[in-house]
Design a protein around this motif. Sequence first.
Motif, PDB file in Angstrom:
ATOM      1  N   ASN A   1      -6.198   6.870   5.800  1.00 38.75           N
ATOM      2  CA  ASN A   1      -6.313   6.647   4.362  1.00 38.75           C
ATOM      3  C   ASN A   1      -6.859   7.906   3.681  1.00 38.75           C
ATOM      4  O   ASN A   1      -7.275   8.854   4.353  1.00 38.75           O
ATOM      5  N   GLN A   2      -6.851   7.902   2.345  1.00 37.91           N
ATOM      6  CA  GLN A   2      -7.266   9.091   1.593  1.00 37.91           C
ATOM      7  C   GLN A   2      -8.670   9.523   1.985  1.00 37.91           C
ATOM      8  O   GLN A   2      -8.961  10.700   2.121  1.00 37.91           O
ATOM      9  N   SER A   3      -9.525   8.541   2.173  1.00 35.33           N
ATOM     10  CA  SER A   3     -10.916   8.833   2.454  1.00 35.33           C
ATOM     11  C   SER A   3     -11.063   9.613   3.759  1.00 35.33           C
ATOM     12  O   SER A   3     -11.788  10.616   3.831  1.00 35.33           O
ATOM     13  N   LEU A   4     -10.354   9.151   4.807  1.00 34.09           N
ATOM     14  CA  LEU A   4     -10.425   9.854   6.091  1.00 34.09           C
ATOM     15  C   LEU A   4      -9.734  11.213   5.993  1.00 34.09           C
ATOM     16  O   LEU A   4     -10.229  12.215   6.526  1.00 34.09           O
ATOM     17  N   ALA A   5      -8.578  11.252   5.279  1.00 38.11           N
ATOM     18  CA  ALA A   5      -7.834  12.507   5.154  1.00 38.11           C
ATOM     19  C   ALA A   5      -8.694  13.591   4.529  1.00 38.11           C
ATOM     20  O   ALA A   5      -8.718  14.742   4.994  1.00 38.11           O
ATOM     21  N   SER A   6      -9.458  13.219   3.496  1.00 35.65           N
ATOM     22  CA  SER A   6     -10.258  14.241   2.827  1.00 35.65           C
ATOM     23  C   SER A   6     -11.445  14.661   3.692  1.00 35.65           C
ATOM     24  O   SER A   6     -11.998  15.734   3.508  1.00 35.65           O
TER      25      SER A   6
ATOM     26  N   VAL B   1      -2.233   7.195   3.478  1.00 38.19           N
ATOM     27  CA  VAL B   1      -1.978   6.023   2.656  1.00 38.19           C
ATOM     28  C   VAL B   1      -3.099   5.879   1.630  1.00 38.19           C
ATOM     29  O   VAL B   1      -4.218   6.341   1.850  1.00 38.19           O
ATOM     30  N   ARG B   2      -2.756   5.229   0.504  1.00 34.22           N
ATOM     31  CA  ARG B   2      -3.747   5.052  -0.561  1.00 34.22           C
ATOM     32  C   ARG B   2      -4.921   4.204  -0.056  1.00 34.22           C
ATOM     33  O   ARG B   2      -4.744   3.298   0.740  1.00 34.22           O
ATOM     34  N   ASN B   3      -6.115   4.523  -0.531  1.00 35.23           N
ATOM     35  CA  ASN B   3      -7.301   3.759  -0.139  1.00 35.23           C
ATOM     36  C   ASN B   3      -7.155   2.279  -0.484  1.00 35.23           C
ATOM     37  O   ASN B   3      -6.658   1.938  -1.554  1.00 35.23           O
ATOM     38  N   ALA B   4      -7.594   1.431   0.432  1.00 38.65           N
ATOM     39  CA  ALA B   4      -7.668  -0.010   0.141  1.00 38.65           C
ATOM     40  C   ALA B   4      -8.967  -0.516   0.730  1.00 38.65           C
ATOM     41  O   ALA B   4      -9.551   0.099   1.610  1.00 38.65           O
ATOM     42  N   ARG B   5      -9.437  -1.640   0.182  1.00 37.61           N
ATOM     43  CA  ARG B   5     -10.670  -2.230   0.731  1.00 37.61           C
ATOM     44  C   ARG B   5     -10.322  -2.843   2.085  1.00 37.61           C
ATOM     45  O   ARG B   5      -9.464  -3.721   2.159  1.00 37.61           O
TER      46      ARG B   5
ATOM     47  N   MET C   1       0.849  -1.193   0.000  1.00 36.35           N
ATOM     48  CA  MET C   1       0.000   0.000   0.000  1.00 36.35           C
ATOM     49  C   MET C   1       0.882   1.240   0.000  1.00 36.35           C
ATOM     50  O   MET C   1       1.725   1.417   0.876  1.00 36.35           O
ATOM     51  N   GLU C   2       0.666   2.088  -0.995  1.00 37.75           N
ATOM     52  CA  GLU C   2       1.538   3.240  -1.188  1.00 37.75           C
ATOM     53  C   GLU C   2       1.220   4.350  -0.180  1.00 37.75           C
ATOM     54  O   GLU C   2       0.064   4.725  -0.005  1.00 37.75           O
ATOM     55  N   VAL C   3       2.273   4.847   0.504  1.00 36.13           N
ATOM     56  CA  VAL C   3       2.094   5.994   1.396  1.00 36.13           C
ATOM     57  C   VAL C   3       2.218   7.251   0.538  1.00 36.13           C
ATOM     58  O   VAL C   3       3.250   7.494  -0.073  1.00 36.13           O
ATOM     59  N   LEU C   4       1.128   8.033   0.455  1.00 32.01           N
ATOM     60  CA  LEU C   4       1.084   9.165  -0.471  1.00 32.01           C
ATOM     61  C   LEU C   4       1.721  10.410   0.115  1.00 32.01           C
ATOM     62  O   LEU C   4       2.368  11.183  -0.577  1.00 32.01           O
ATOM     63  N   ARG C   5       1.510  10.650   1.392  1.00 29.22           N
ATOM     64  CA  ARG C   5       2.071  11.833   2.053  1.00 29.22           C
ATOM     65  C   ARG C   5       2.639  11.424   3.400  1.00 29.22           C
ATOM     66  O   ARG C   5       2.180  10.451   3.997  1.00 29.22           O
TER      67      ARG C   5
END
Lengths: 904, 109
Positions: free
Chosen positions: A662-667, A699-703, A639-643
């Motif tokens: 994850n991206q979803s929570l970050a946004s 981190v990038r979104n994952a299921r 899983m890619e760490v984006l920031r």
Amino acid sequence: MRRLRLWIARRLLGDEVAKIEREIEEEFRFHIDMRTAALVEAGVDPEEARARALESFGDADRLREVGTRDLTDVRARQRRASRLAWLGQDLRDGLRRLGRRPGFTLLAAGTLALGLTTSTAVFTYVNAYSRPFPGADPHGVHQVYSATEDVPYGALSFPDFEDLVETAGGLMDVAGVGRTLFAASVRHEDLTEVVFGQGVTGDFFPVLQVGMAAGRGLSAEDDLPGAAPAVVISHGYWVRRYGSDPETVGRTILLNNQPYTIVGVAGREFLGSSSAFRPQVWLPFEQYTRVYWARSDTRVNREVGAIWPIVRLTPGATPSQAGEALTALARGLDQEAPLEDHTRDFILEPVTWISPATREAEASTTRIMMLAAAALLLLACANVANLVLSAGARRHREMALRRAIGASRWRLVRQLLVESLLLSALAGFLALAAAGPMGARLSSYFARPSVWGADVPREIVVDPRVMAFALVAAVLTGILTGLAPALRAAGRSPARALNAGGTWATWGSAGRGPRIPGTRELLLSAQVALTVVLLFVAGLVLRTMDSASRVDAGFDVEQTLASYVSTSSMDVPVTERHAFFEELIRRFEELPWVAAATVAENAPLSGHPTTELRSESSPELVRTTVAHVWPGYFEVMGMEVLRGRSLLPTDSADAAGVVVVNQSLASRMVQDGNAVGHVLWWPGSDGQPDRGFDVVGVVRNARQTTFLDEPEPVAYFSLPQHYSAPGNAFLVKAADDPSAAVDRIEQELRRVDSRIAIVNILPYADVVRGFLYTQRMNAELFGVIALLGLILSAAGIFGVVALAVARRRREIGIRVAMGADRRSTVRLVLTTVFGPLTVGLLLGLAGALVATRLVEGLLWGVTPTDPVALISGAAVLLLSVGLALYVPVARALRVDPVASLRAE
Amino acid sequence: MTTERGDLLRGTLEMLILRSLEDGPMHGYGITERLQRVSDDVLSVDEGSLYPALYRMQKRGWLESRWGRSENNRRARFYTLTRAGREQLEVATSNWVRFSKAVARALEP
């Protein structure tokens, strides 16, 4: 009353009653004449004699009335008796006629059997929703649910349940089952394994009268505080682990290292009270709560659903009385102990093994399954009706002859109906025989692999209701199939049919008056239309299957394996658990076949706890999935760490609390999605202050919990900074073939410690497959139904065109002799089906439009107007039509003019 | 149900009809004639009782009727005993014998 009955009889029987009255009149007249004659002979004056004869009848009107009434009854009885005799005769005749044409009989019955089997199998599947759980006495048993807007069939909180038990006396006996299964490790001499169990109240076994294979059920005494630890094991576990040893009862079993006495073995039929769970052990609720609710306030918290009440109404009590008592209880509790955000609503439902929540969640699928099965059945009916009509063409002279020698129209209709009813009865028997295995095939999809082991298939039983369904369906099928041919054959004038030399079907012939669509054309159109709809639905469902299996999980599914290991049978102190799992990772990463390994509280694609977290940048609480993962988790899972940064080994117990979102929570936390540097607040309970965690990375979104839902907000905490349960998910990335790694992982874990408990080891590819079980089931079911429909209607088209070619050999021969070219011959043949095909296609498209609304619930990642599904469906249909037309057309082209003319 | 010479018990008329038909099919008029003849005019059944009884007995399945030709060649309805009718006759006869014996004993001085 009498007059009324007579009046009704007159209305219904008309002529019959008038005849009865006439006959009575005649009988009386005869009597009077005879008497008069006798008196005259004895020397009485004729006038006087007649008057005396009349007088002796007294009130003749009343006599007539009484007579008419009685004789009407007699006549009605006679009619019934003769009708039965006729029916017997018709049945014998029908069987004989079918026996004379075995080819036709097998083809027709086989076709109907396809339709009936599918319908019966689907009904068997649907019927399972309303069946009670097996192995107990279901009489008067109901389930109580707590209904809220979000959860219509929820569990009761434990304190509410205790109040229910208190108030229910006299009206119902109340038992309770823990809301979820628990997992416990069991240490046997040679191995340690994980079993699943359920806590049940002391009333459970006695109230539900669960059948036992050995020993006794749990009793109210077992459920008292301080009682000796007792447990009942399942029949399956008894067979598998104890070899059905009758001495098992009384033995001690070590659950999570605690000794329990096995007091009984449940009956083979009893598999638990919910189809979704198959417990291997049942614990008294008191013991269960002491172990599994120790770290929570579930025992006293009225907000948390914790227990399923199962009640048996006491004899004489009605469900509505019990329902009223539940409503009163809910009202009272709302007064005494109101809940935070809703009022209570307790509902009573008849006991079912499959929960009503599941039934409702699957209702849209179920509905379209039934519709598709019904469509296939209709298609089969239309097909066989056409077959009977074609056969009827040959039999028409026979029919006409029978009419001519006096058989009534109704009798002919009845004979044909009896024949088709016999056909459908034969098909019905086949369907009943096949329904069990086919239903089981559908249910096997529910035995899907998951992180927590394979789920269990549904129990599919052919019960009296299924038999009644098959019977009714078969009778309706028989009537549907036989009616059109019967009416058609009976409606013809015998003279015309005899003169016509048996060629009664003239549809499609050009230039002989206006063309009226015949029964067979309509039936062909219906077949094509139904096939179009079925193909369309199948196309959409197959596309759904395709797009769902292309979903990117967001982590490395191909090489990773999931397992869950527990130390609960080992003597690992709480403080040493982190070290144990760290050592486990280190040990596995040294192995050549392991690329990497990591640990998480819960494996991805399995259930996770959620909680409402708050970030300092926004007052809004965000419902967040909580994951506790070992540092290095993201790297192992790909899983890619984006920031920001990943979780590091330095994020240990004594370092500052950190979290990766994850991206979803970050946004949800900040507008631009860069949450690094912000603080996420974990709400403190019981007056404790909130605990803050620094967001160090995104981190990038994952299921995380399910495969098909859009990724939800997830917070990944560093496991070493938190409490570790005795067991954790252990994730291994294989260096080569992951399926070969399953056994290796198990052997290696047992080498670490023979007392280690392993729940399940499986590649993530299997877990993903498990999530797609509904899509796979739908794809297979609707695919098969559409395929059968396609074969049937292609056969139907073939039959109609082949018959037309055979009938018109002579015409074709003449045309060829007069110099018609091949093209015009082809056109001549095709005009016979062009109309019905076009009508069917258009009707089918209209039907497909209607179907789009219904199938929407089945689709995932596909719109109902999916062009690929539409075009491929149309292509498949056209190809099949082409194949069905090829043979008869080719036959028409080979017609030898000389031979065809000579044949007449 | 009455006769000029006293009351007939309800079941008795039916029994007499059954007995009359035991020898073969007969029309309604024939039955009254026969009853009068064999009882030396003691029993005379009026038509207002006979025909309802015949219809009732058909309904019970004891009799069947069929149209045929009478001795003077007129169309007439002939009644026949059914198997159930024969059985009923046996039961009724034995009951009657028992009953009449009992009455006779009761009347003995």
